[in-house]
Design an enzyme around this catalytic site. Structure first.
Site, mmCIF file in Angstrom:
data_model
loop_
_atom_site.group_PDB
_atom_site.id
_atom_site.type_symbol
_atom_site.label_atom_id
_atom_site.label_comp_id
_atom_site.label_asym_id
_atom_site.label_seq_id
_atom_site.Cartn_x
_atom_site.Cartn_y
_atom_site.Cartn_z
ATOM 1 N N SER A 11 0.816 -1.222 0.000
ATOM 2 C CA SER A 11 0.000 0.000 0.000
ATOM 3 C C SER A 11 0.844 1.263 0.000
ATOM 4 C CB SER A 11 -0.934 -0.001 1.220
ATOM 5 O OG SER A 11 -0.188 -0.080 2.424
ATOM 6 N N ASN A 13 3.640 3.937 -2.246
ATOM 7 C CA ASN A 13 3.437 4.850 -3.376
ATOM 8 C C ASN A 13 3.025 4.125 -4.653
ATOM 9 O OD1 ASN A 13 4.012 7.147 -1.925
ATOM 10 N ND2 ASN A 13 6.167 7.202 -2.489
ATOM 11 N N CYS A 129 11.765 0.114 -13.317
ATOM 12 C CA CYS A 129 11.360 1.357 -13.991
ATOM 13 C C CYS A 129 12.329 1.689 -15.124
ATOM 14 C CB CYS A 129 11.276 2.505 -12.988
ATOM 15 S SG CYS A 129 12.822 2.906 -12.134
ATOM 16 N N ALA A 161 12.436 7.941 -4.829
ATOM 17 C CA ALA A 161 12.964 6.616 -4.495
ATOM 18 C C ALA A 161 12.673 6.307 -3.035
ATOM 19 C CB ALA A 161 14.464 6.559 -4.767
ATOM 20 N N GLY A 162 11.713 5.446 -2.801
ATOM 21 C CA GLY A 162 11.359 5.063 -1.445
ATOM 22 C C GLY A 162 12.299 3.998 -0.911
ATOM 23 N N PRO A 163 12.020 3.485 0.285
ATOM 24 C CA PRO A 163 12.899 2.478 0.892
ATOM 25 C C PRO A 163 13.013 1.209 0.062
ATOM 26 C CG PRO A 163 10.844 2.744 2.153
ATOM 27 C CD PRO A 163 10.919 3.874 1.177
ATOM 28 N N THR A 165 12.937 0.912 -3.269
ATOM 29 C CA THR A 165 13.872 1.173 -4.369
ATOM 30 C C THR A 165 15.305 1.180 -3.859
ATOM 31 O OG1 THR A 165 12.214 2.477 -5.556
ATOM 32 C CG2 THR A 165 14.510 2.812 -6.176
ATOM 33 N N ASN A 168 16.701 -2.189 -3.038
ATOM 34 C CA ASN A 168 16.800 -3.105 -4.179
ATOM 35 C C ASN A 168 17.718 -2.604 -5.292
ATOM 36 O OD1 ASN A 168 15.006 -5.048 -3.153
ATOM 37 N ND2 ASN A 168 13.228 -3.920 -3.876
ATOM 38 N N ASN A 285 9.430 7.546 -13.012
ATOM 39 C CA ASN A 285 9.960 6.204 -12.798
ATOM 40 C C ASN A 285 8.924 5.288 -12.142
ATOM 41 O OD1 ASN A 285 10.662 8.224 -10.701
ATOM 42 N ND2 ASN A 285 11.312 6.438 -9.522
#
EC number: 1.2.1.10
Length: 314
Positions: A11, A13, A129, A161-163, A165, A168, A285
């Site tokens: 749940s 972004n 992306c 870029a969240g956690p 991204t 990984n 992205n």
């Protein structure tokens, strides 16, 4: 044909943006459930406001939902590490899985290149992306002439870029590199990701370099333009930043995996602006991943519907 019920696991972004795309633009798919692990997440709160059934108990919570029996397709927008368990659980219940993580359990799918090739696969991987943005260009060049080496650089706003991204990054480069070869058609592929900290945030920009033998440059340019137009069918903010560039390499250069090489270098500059359904416009992205996942799901849902119709007729 009745729309196919889908669930989104994750749940954050990407999951939330994908949900909004399905609610607004889904033709053969419709929301059946939104799954998270944080009861206070904005994504679950938004899903509830929009009338989508939710659970904050993860994959186990999804299995316990009364709506689960209708779910035919599930999107996994969590992490590569979590995906293996999610996939095994969903496969046991005959649910098709569209993987938005770099786990790459199933075949790579880039809708503009090979959407119709794996419609029967139980798990489809959406690469990354950077892969969704650049592999179509490699494939366009490869449709005209063999590509000996392709290198892509994906530059994304650090803010987008969240956690997931960030955790990984290694999987991103490895998965994208492999898909450049297996889907794009390059003999060797390499991927680089750059997190751009500029403020205000810049939209996604991608550079694609292909090393080829002497070839018809006009045909290559036409193939690239045709591919850009095809991409814009499901990612309207996808565009060519400037004309395709061609540089002849007469002095041998060392190419990873190939050794000293000469030929023609094709360079393509792209930018991807997001549709801003939920995420900001600079997060192209993320938008290209959710757009590609929806395009893929539409094809899978059509195939499932056709199979069901044929079974009923017989």
């Amino acid at each position: 044909m009745k729309p196919c019920k889908v669930a989104i696991i994750g749940s954050g972004n990407i999951g939330t943006d994908l949900m909004i795309k399905i609610l607004r633009h889904g033709k053969h798919v419709e929301m059946g459930a939104m799954v998270g692990i944080d009861p206070t997440s904005e994504g679950l709160a938004r899903a509830t406001r929009l009338g989508v059934p939710v659970t904050a108990a993860g994959i186990d919570g999804l299995l316990a939902m009364p709506e689960f029996g209708e779910i035919r397709i599930a999107f996994d927008a969590t992490s590569a590490g979590a995906h293996a368990r999610h996939n095994a659980t969903l496969q046991a219940h005959n649910v098709r899985v569209i993987d938005l993580t770099p786990a790459a359990i199933g075949p790579y799918v880039v809708p503009s290149v090979n959407a119709g090739e794996h419609l029967d696969a139980p798990n489809l991987n959406m690469v990354t992306c950077g892969g969704q943005a650049t592999i179509p260009i490699v494939a366009a060049v490869a449709s005209v002439t063999p590509v000996h080496y392709a290198e892509i650089v994906a530059s994304i706003a650090s803010k987008s870029a969240g956690p997931g991204t960030r955790d990984n990054i290694d999987e991103f480069t490895e998965t994208t590199s492999r898909a450049i070869e297996s889907v794009g058609g390059a003999r060797r592929g390499k991927a680089i990701i750059v997190l751009n900290p500029a403020e205000p945030p810049l939209i996604m920009r991608d550079t694609v370099c292909c090393l080829i033998d002497e070839a018809d440059t006009a045909a290559i340019e036409a193939a690239v333009h045709a591919m850009v137009e095809r991409m814009q069918g499901y990612v309207p903010g996808y565009r060519l930043k400037q004309r395709v560039q061609f540089d002849r390499i007469d002095t041998p250069v060392n190419v990873p995996g190939l050794g000293p090489t000469t030929g023609l270098k094709v360079t393509v500059f792209l930018e991807v602006e997001g549709a801003a359904h939920y995420l900001p416009a600079y997060a192209g992205n993320l938008d290209i991943m959710t757009s590609a996942a929806l395009a893929c799901a539409e094809r899978v849902a059509q195939a499932l519907g056709n199979h069901h119709a044929l079974s009923a007729a017989s």
